[in-house]
Motif scaffolding. Structure first.
Motif, PDB file in Angstrom:
ATOM      1  N   UNK A 134     -43.701  16.057  36.780  1.00 13.92           N
ATOM      2  CA  UNK A 134     -44.559  16.293  35.621  1.00 13.92           C
ATOM      3  C   UNK A 134     -45.944  16.755  36.030  1.00 13.92           C
ATOM      4  N   UNK A 135     -46.718  17.165  35.021  1.00 19.15           N
ATOM      5  CA  UNK A 135     -48.075  17.664  35.230  1.00 19.15           C
ATOM      6  C   UNK A 135     -49.059  16.890  34.363  1.00 19.15           C
ATOM      7  N   UNK A 136     -50.279  16.692  34.910  1.00 21.44           N
ATOM      8  CA  UNK A 136     -51.363  15.996  34.219  1.00 21.44           C
ATOM      9  C   UNK A 136     -52.568  16.930  34.139  1.00 21.44           C
ATOM     10  N   UNK A 137     -53.380  16.749  33.085  1.00 21.78           N
ATOM     11  CA  UNK A 137     -54.512  17.647  32.862  1.00 21.78           C
ATOM     12  C   UNK A 137     -55.723  16.895  32.341  1.00 21.78           C
ATOM     13  N   UNK A 138     -56.723  16.604  33.152  1.00 17.35           N
ATOM     14  CA  UNK A 138     -58.010  16.188  32.606  1.00 17.35           C
ATOM     15  C   UNK A 138     -58.688  17.426  32.008  1.00 17.35           C
ATOM     16  N   UNK A 139     -58.989  17.391  30.720  1.00 18.06           N
ATOM     17  CA  UNK A 139     -59.509  18.565  30.007  1.00 18.06           C
ATOM     18  C   UNK A 139     -60.981  18.353  29.687  1.00 18.06           C
ATOM     19  N   UNK A 140     -61.804  19.333  30.053  1.00 21.09           N
ATOM     20  CA  UNK A 140     -63.244  19.232  29.862  1.00 21.09           C
ATOM     21  C   UNK A 140     -63.645  19.638  28.443  1.00 21.09           C
ATOM     22  N   UNK A 197     -53.436   0.479  33.334  1.00 22.41           N
ATOM     23  CA  UNK A 197     -52.531  -0.106  32.340  1.00 22.41           C
ATOM     24  C   UNK A 197     -52.437   0.687  31.044  1.00 22.41           C
ATOM     25  N   UNK A 198     -53.147   1.824  30.959  1.00 27.74           N
ATOM     26  CA  UNK A 198     -52.962   2.759  29.842  1.00 27.74           C
ATOM     27  C   UNK A 198     -51.663   3.547  29.974  1.00 27.74           C
ATOM     28  N   UNK A 199     -51.233   3.770  31.215  1.00 29.17           N
ATOM     29  CA  UNK A 199     -50.140   4.696  31.458  1.00 29.17           C
ATOM     30  C   UNK A 199     -48.876   4.234  30.736  1.00 29.17           C
ATOM     31  N   UNK A 200     -48.163   5.184  30.154  1.00 27.90           N
ATOM     32  CA  UNK A 200     -46.917   4.908  29.440  1.00 27.90           C
ATOM     33  C   UNK A 200     -47.143   4.029  28.215  1.00 27.90           C
ATOM     34  N   UNK A 201     -48.314   4.182  27.580  1.00 30.72           N
ATOM     35  CA  UNK A 201     -48.630   3.384  26.392  1.00 30.72           C
ATOM     36  C   UNK A 201     -49.267   2.062  26.742  1.00 30.72           C
ATOM     37  N   UNK A 202     -48.616   1.293  27.600  1.00 31.81           N
ATOM     38  CA  UNK A 202     -49.150   0.064  28.202  1.00 31.81           C
ATOM     39  C   UNK A 202     -48.172  -0.360  29.275  1.00 31.81           C
ATOM     40  N   UNK A 256     -41.302  10.067  26.381  1.00 35.23           N
ATOM     41  CA  UNK A 256     -42.365  10.975  25.959  1.00 35.23           C
ATOM     42  C   UNK A 256     -42.089  12.429  26.327  1.00 35.23           C
ATOM     43  N   UNK A 257     -42.378  13.326  25.395  1.00 37.55           N
ATOM     44  CA  UNK A 257     -42.461  14.747  25.725  1.00 37.55           C
ATOM     45  C   UNK A 257     -43.818  15.031  26.366  1.00 37.55           C
ATOM     46  N   UNK A 258     -44.676  14.046  26.325  1.00 40.07           N
ATOM     47  CA  UNK A 258     -46.016  14.101  26.897  1.00 40.07           C
ATOM     48  C   UNK A 258     -46.834  12.987  26.275  1.00 40.07           C
ATOM     49  N   UNK A 259     -47.999  12.721  26.848  1.00 36.79           N
ATOM     50  CA  UNK A 259     -48.916  11.714  26.320  1.00 36.79           C
ATOM     51  C   UNK A 259     -50.322  12.292  26.355  1.00 36.79           C
ATOM     52  N   UNK A 306     -54.139  14.767  29.334  1.00 44.45           N
ATOM     53  CA  UNK A 306     -52.722  14.927  28.992  1.00 44.45           C
ATOM     54  C   UNK A 306     -51.887  14.516  30.197  1.00 44.45           C
ATOM     55  N   UNK A 307     -50.861  13.700  29.951  1.00 47.03           N
ATOM     56  CA  UNK A 307     -49.937  13.262  31.006  1.00 47.03           C
ATOM     57  C   UNK A 307     -48.519  13.688  30.669  1.00 47.03           C
ATOM     58  N   UNK A 308     -47.707  13.771  31.713  1.00 49.22           N
ATOM     59  CA  UNK A 308     -46.243  13.784  31.592  1.00 49.22           C
ATOM     60  C   UNK A 308     -45.665  15.033  30.937  1.00 49.22           C
ATOM     61  N   UNK A 309     -46.369  16.165  31.003  1.00 48.63           N
ATOM     62  CA  UNK A 309     -45.755  17.410  30.548  1.00 48.63           C
ATOM     63  C   UNK A 309     -44.796  17.921  31.618  1.00 48.63           C
TER      64      UNK A 309
END
Length: 445
Positions: free
Chosen positions: A181-187, A280-285, A399-402, A414-417
């Motif tokens: 998967x891919x993650x994106x910190x977006x500015x 502990x945010x990852x995957x909802x909790x 998830x299709x993404x988070x 954005x996580x898990x795309x």
């Protein structure tokens, strides 16, 4: 005695205008009036939530994982589009975080489609949920589970908030899963840097040689960007966290050695998140619930991101999804579903950056689909959405993404795309040797 015990929950449900769930532990209802894992099988009185009829447990004809998930509902049209202009008409079915996003960003909207109750799991998940539920107990303080052997739904008829959270933590992911998967910190201007990872998780109950007191084993290998590639994290998650806390290690490619990593928990910054989420945010909790008091507020009908097959399309590029201020809302599908509402309040003397967290958890899958998270002053700080989808080749709901929107920093993560990545792999058999520190070292190299 029983009436006094359940009265606060019943009152909360009445206030929220929701249907009353089964509150007595009558496990004979599982598979009859309740689904095999505890949701209300019937639809709602208005007919806007249909009856659960088994979900989607097999891929449709023509499914090719290399081409992405076929959308069973591609011909559906939105029944309403919610914007800042009309959100007051729908506020009883919205979370505070959703309303704040609608108010804050004129381009943010919610396209609501007809509801389809697609969540389904493997037959063993249903079997063990009913067999084991009568004997399963919470550990001291709710910080673990006792008497569980193979069940992924320890509390199908919950009476406490922490039980709902344990159902979320324990929910089945196909026995095992490897996800690229891919993650994106977006500015604030919409620019982003792509991070990529390969994750493998195997539930102990799905393995032939698990160690005692284990929920699952997890390995995370960072593959991009170049300055982080080669970092690997390993987690052994305990079942009874009173007896044993989370065990975690990291491989540092610069030092070429494996080190213990107790910081991979709670509110320490998440890997590759640019400070936009906690571990502990990852995957909802995830992780131990011991720093919070958990209140079961009740159940309500709510618009949540559901059946997001469009977001899994291999025809999409990441630049089609990532936009300034928020993801491309034309690609997100919302439906009306019943969710459990659980409020977590930080215990006196405990440390965490969130003073309060409110989770909205799908009754059909036990997946967190939305979370509102508050700072030390009680202000709404971060809004989390999980773009739920039934992964029918497992089958599991995932998830299709988070996405995590930071309202103070005006940035988001954005996580898990998986659109530009290899397909997910479900059901592979692993051994404990695959999740050893030796395996961690080999993977890093």
């Amino acid at each position: 005695m029983r009436l006094r015990m359940f009265k606060p929950v019943v009152m909360a449900l009445a206030v929220m205008g929701a249907s009353t769930p089964a509150l007595a532990n009558d496990f004979s209802k599982l598979g009859t009036t309740l689904t095999p894992i505890g949701a209300e099988k019937a639809g709602n009185a208005a007919g806007t939530i249909p009856e659960w009829k088994g979900g989607i447990s097999k891929p449709p004809a023509g499914f090719d994982p290399n081409k992405g998930y076929l959308d069973p509902f591609a011909s559906d049209k939105p029944i309403v589009t919610i914007t800042a202009a009309n959100m007051e008409q729908h506020k009883d079915k919205l979370a505070p975080g959703q309303m704040e996003m609608l108010k804050r960003y004129p381009t943010y909207k919610m396209n609501v489609y007809p509801t389809h109750r697609t969540a389904a799991y493997r037959p063993d998940v249903y079997k063990f949920a009913k067999e084991e539920a009568p004997g399963i107990k919470l550990a001291e303080g709710g910080n673990g589970i006792l008497n569980l052997k193979k069940s992924n739904v320890p509390f199908p008829i919950p009476t406490e908030g922490v039980q709902v959270i344990w159902n979320h933590i324990m929910r089945d992911l196909g026995g095992s899963i490897t996800r690229h998967s891919a993650d994106f910190p977006v500015q604030t201007n919409g620019s982003f840097t792509v991070g990529k990872r390969t994750e493998t998780i195997s539930f102990a109950a799905y393995m032939d040689d698990p160690e005692p007191n284990r929920i699952f084993y997890y390995m995370n290998q960072t593959t991009a960007p170049a300055n982080a590639a080669g970092e690997v994290a390993l987690v052994h998650e305990p079942l009874d966290q009173v007896k044993e806390p989370r065990l975690a290690w990291q491989y540092n490619p610069g030092q070429r050695r494996v080190i213990r990593a107790p910081e991979l928990a709670y509110d320490s910054p998440g890997i590759g998140a640019d400070g936009l989420r906690t571990n502990d945010d990852f995957n909802g909790f995830n992780g131990s619930p011991d720093r919070y008091n958990w209140k079961l507020v009740g159940k309500k009908e709510m618009y949540v991101a559901y059946n997001n097959y469009k977001l899994t399309s291999k025809d999409l590029k990441y630049s089609d999804i990532i936009k300034t201020n928020h993801v491309n809302q034309d690609l997100v599908r919302y439906e009306l579903h019943r969710v459990w509402v659980v409020e977590a309040t930080l215990k006196p003397g405990a440390r965490h950056i969130y003073s309060k967290r409110v989770f909205f958890i799908d009754e059909d899958s036990w997946s967190v689909l939305h979370a509102d998270q508050y700072d030390a002053r009680g202000g709404l700080w971060r809004v989390r959405e999980v773009f739920g989808v039934q992964l029918y080749d497992a089958p599991t709901f995932g998830p299709a993404g988070e996405v995590m929107y930071d309202l103070q920093a005006r940035r988001y993560l954005v996580n898990a795309l998986t659109n530009e990545e290899k397909p997910m792999e479900f059901g592979k058999k692993y051994t404990t040797a695959d999740f050893s520190t030796a395996a961690l070292r080999r993977m890093g190299r």
